[in-house]
Scaffold this motif. Structure first.
Motif, PDB file in Angstrom:
ATOM      1  N   ALA A  47     -11.246  58.644  -5.905  1.00  0.00           N
ATOM      2  CA  ALA A  47     -12.715  58.796  -5.756  1.00  0.00           C
ATOM      3  C   ALA A  47     -12.900  59.210  -7.651  1.00  0.00           C
ATOM      4  O   ALA A  47     -12.529  60.251  -7.871  1.00  0.00           O
ATOM      5  CB  ALA A  47     -13.225  59.813  -5.008  1.00  0.00           C
ATOM      6  N   ASP A  48     -13.755  58.517  -8.146  1.00  0.00           N
ATOM      7  CA  ASP A  48     -14.019  58.916  -9.695  1.00  0.00           C
ATOM      8  C   ASP A  48     -15.554  58.589  -9.939  1.00  0.00           C
ATOM      9  O   ASP A  48     -16.307  57.914  -8.974  1.00  0.00           O
ATOM     10  CB  ASP A  48     -13.109  58.276 -10.586  1.00  0.00           C
ATOM     11  N   GLU A  49     -16.175  59.083 -11.173  1.00  0.00           N
ATOM     12  CA  GLU A  49     -17.536  58.712 -11.308  1.00  0.00           C
ATOM     13  C   GLU A  49     -17.686  57.056 -11.419  1.00  0.00           C
ATOM     14  O   GLU A  49     -18.922  57.006 -11.163  1.00  0.00           O
ATOM     15  CB  GLU A  49     -17.742  59.429 -12.726  1.00  0.00           C
ATOM     16  N   LYS A  50     -16.837  56.505 -11.796  1.00  0.00           N
ATOM     17  CA  LYS A  50     -17.279  54.972 -11.600  1.00  0.00           C
ATOM     18  C   LYS A  50     -17.714  54.453 -10.306  1.00  0.00           C
ATOM     19  O   LYS A  50     -18.423  53.711 -10.247  1.00  0.00           O
ATOM     20  CB  LYS A  50     -15.914  54.199 -12.015  1.00  0.00           C
ATOM     21  N   LEU A  51     -16.928  54.916  -9.293  1.00  0.00           N
ATOM     22  CA  LEU A  51     -17.288  54.624  -7.841  1.00  0.00           C
ATOM     23  C   LEU A  51     -18.939  55.280  -7.590  1.00  0.00           C
ATOM     24  O   LEU A  51     -19.295  54.297  -6.943  1.00  0.00           O
ATOM     25  CB  LEU A  51     -16.381  55.103  -6.876  1.00  0.00           C
ATOM     26  N   SER A  52     -18.990  56.342  -8.111  1.00  0.00           N
ATOM     27  CA  SER A  52     -20.352  56.913  -7.887  1.00  0.00           C
ATOM     28  C   SER A  52     -21.467  55.994  -8.493  1.00  0.00           C
ATOM     29  O   SER A  52     -22.555  55.733  -7.873  1.00  0.00           O
ATOM     30  CB  SER A  52     -20.480  58.423  -8.263  1.00  0.00           C
ATOM     31  N   VAL A  53     -21.119  55.724  -9.716  1.00  0.00           N
ATOM     32  CA  VAL A  53     -22.269  54.729 -10.393  1.00  0.00           C
ATOM     33  C   VAL A  53     -22.285  53.129  -9.616  1.00  0.00           C
ATOM     34  O   VAL A  53     -23.403  52.747  -9.258  1.00  0.00           O
ATOM     35  CB  VAL A  53     -21.897  54.525 -11.985  1.00  0.00           C
ATOM     36  N   MET A  54     -21.159  52.591  -9.281  1.00  0.00           N
ATOM     37  CA  MET A  54     -21.307  51.469  -8.646  1.00  0.00           C
ATOM     38  C   MET A  54     -21.914  51.536  -7.010  1.00  0.00           C
ATOM     39  O   MET A  54     -22.691  50.612  -6.774  1.00  0.00           O
ATOM     40  CB  MET A  54     -19.813  50.859  -8.284  1.00  0.00           C
ATOM     41  N   THR A  55     -21.598  52.562  -6.557  1.00  0.00           N
ATOM     42  CA  THR A  55     -22.226  52.574  -5.299  1.00  0.00           C
ATOM     43  C   THR A  55     -23.891  53.090  -5.299  1.00  0.00           C
ATOM     44  O   THR A  55     -24.586  52.455  -4.480  1.00  0.00           O
ATOM     45  CB  THR A  55     -21.817  53.826  -4.361  1.00  0.00           C
ATOM     46  N   GLY A  56     -24.150  53.809  -6.151  1.00  0.00           N
ATOM     47  CA  GLY A  56     -25.697  53.999  -6.193  1.00  0.00           C
ATOM     48  C   GLY A  56     -26.326  52.737  -6.952  1.00  0.00           C
ATOM     49  O   GLY A  56     -27.352  52.292  -6.445  1.00  0.00           O
ATOM     50  N   THR A  57     -25.594  52.008  -7.633  1.00  0.00           N
ATOM     51  CA  THR A  57     -26.219  50.732  -8.240  1.00  0.00           C
ATOM     52  C   THR A  57     -26.292  49.859  -7.025  1.00  0.00           C
ATOM     53  O   THR A  57     -27.375  49.118  -6.891  1.00  0.00           O
ATOM     54  CB  THR A  57     -25.331  50.240  -9.203  1.00  0.00           C
ATOM     55  N   MET A  58     -25.145  49.753  -6.216  1.00  0.00           N
ATOM     56  CA  MET A  58     -25.162  48.620  -5.274  1.00  0.00           C
ATOM     57  C   MET A  58     -26.102  48.955  -4.101  1.00  0.00           C
ATOM     58  O   MET A  58     -26.921  47.953  -3.715  1.00  0.00           O
ATOM     59  CB  MET A  58     -23.983  48.743  -4.598  1.00  0.00           C
ATOM     60  N   HIS A  59     -26.385  50.130  -3.756  1.00  0.00           N
ATOM     61  CA  HIS A  59     -27.434  50.749  -3.021  1.00  0.00           C
ATOM     62  C   HIS A  59     -28.955  50.171  -3.497  1.00  0.00           C
ATOM     63  O   HIS A  59     -29.782  49.614  -2.797  1.00  0.00           O
ATOM     64  CB  HIS A  59     -27.590  52.045  -2.439  1.00  0.00           C
ATOM     65  N   ALA A  60     -29.163  50.524  -4.551  1.00  0.00           N
ATOM     66  CA  ALA A  60     -30.289  50.011  -5.452  1.00  0.00           C
ATOM     67  C   ALA A  60     -30.733  48.689  -5.192  1.00  0.00           C
ATOM     68  O   ALA A  60     -31.795  48.239  -4.999  1.00  0.00           O
ATOM     69  CB  ALA A  60     -30.353  50.600  -6.713  1.00  0.00           C
ATOM     70  N   LEU A  61     -29.547  47.860  -5.317  1.00  0.00           N
ATOM     71  CA  LEU A  61     -29.847  46.476  -5.273  1.00  0.00           C
ATOM     72  C   LEU A  61     -29.854  45.927  -4.079  1.00  0.00           C
ATOM     73  O   LEU A  61     -30.868  44.771  -3.974  1.00  0.00           O
ATOM     74  CB  LEU A  61     -28.518  45.785  -6.118  1.00  0.00           C
ATOM     75  N   ALA A  62     -29.337  46.322  -3.260  1.00  0.00           N
ATOM     76  CA  ALA A  62     -29.599  46.102  -1.724  1.00  0.00           C
ATOM     77  C   ALA A  62     -30.693  46.507  -1.273  1.00  0.00           C
ATOM     78  O   ALA A  62     -31.381  45.618  -0.501  1.00  0.00           O
ATOM     79  CB  ALA A  62     -28.447  46.690  -0.774  1.00  0.00           C
TER      80      ALA A  62
END
Length: 133
Positions: A47-62
């Motif tokens: 778990a690192d900050e890249k995953l946080s950025v990607m999950t937030g971005t993916m949710h916004a896209l979805a």
């Protein structure tokens, strides 16, 4: 979300992720992040900050896709891969600016993962609702 609540939010999120790990066998990592990708808390190996950025971005896209399809708002995203599953939940209520993401081994049932993540998201939301505005 009030900036004075950030330390309490981080502590509550970290505690909720710890309980998530205890109750969900096969959990590899989990994170709570803002929808713009800022990490609030994380648990587990990888778990690192890249995953946080990607999950937030993916949710916004979805959420954008769901909105364009006139289906309301996106709540959950489920990813199935060869070596595991990832769920991304948009938190609700007072925690609606947050997402919770978790990854498990493929042996962990999707139902168990979703149930444990929903419990953790409710715990975080309850903490935020109890905070003064």
């Amino acid at each position: 979300m009030n900036s004075e609540n950030k330390p309490a939010l981080a502590a509550a999120a970290q505690a909720a992720l710890g309980r998530l790990a205890k109750n969900c066998p096969g959990l590899k990592w989990a994170t709570v992040a803002t929808k713009d990708g800022a990490e609030v808390a994380s648990h587990g190996v990888g778990a690192d900050e890249k995953l946080s950025v990607m999950t937030g971005t993916m949710h916004a896209l979805a959420d954008g896709i769901v909105g364009e399809a006139e289906l309301g708002t996106c709540h959950d995203i489920i990813l199935a891969a060869d070596r595991g599953r990832i769920v991304i939940l948009g938190l609700r209520g007072a925690a609606s600016e947050l997402v919770l993401a978790a990854m498990t081994s493929p042996q962990t049932s999707l139902g168990l993962l979703l149930n444990c993540c929903n419990t953790a998201s409710k715990e975080i939301g309850a903490m935020l609702e109890a905070q003064p505005a």
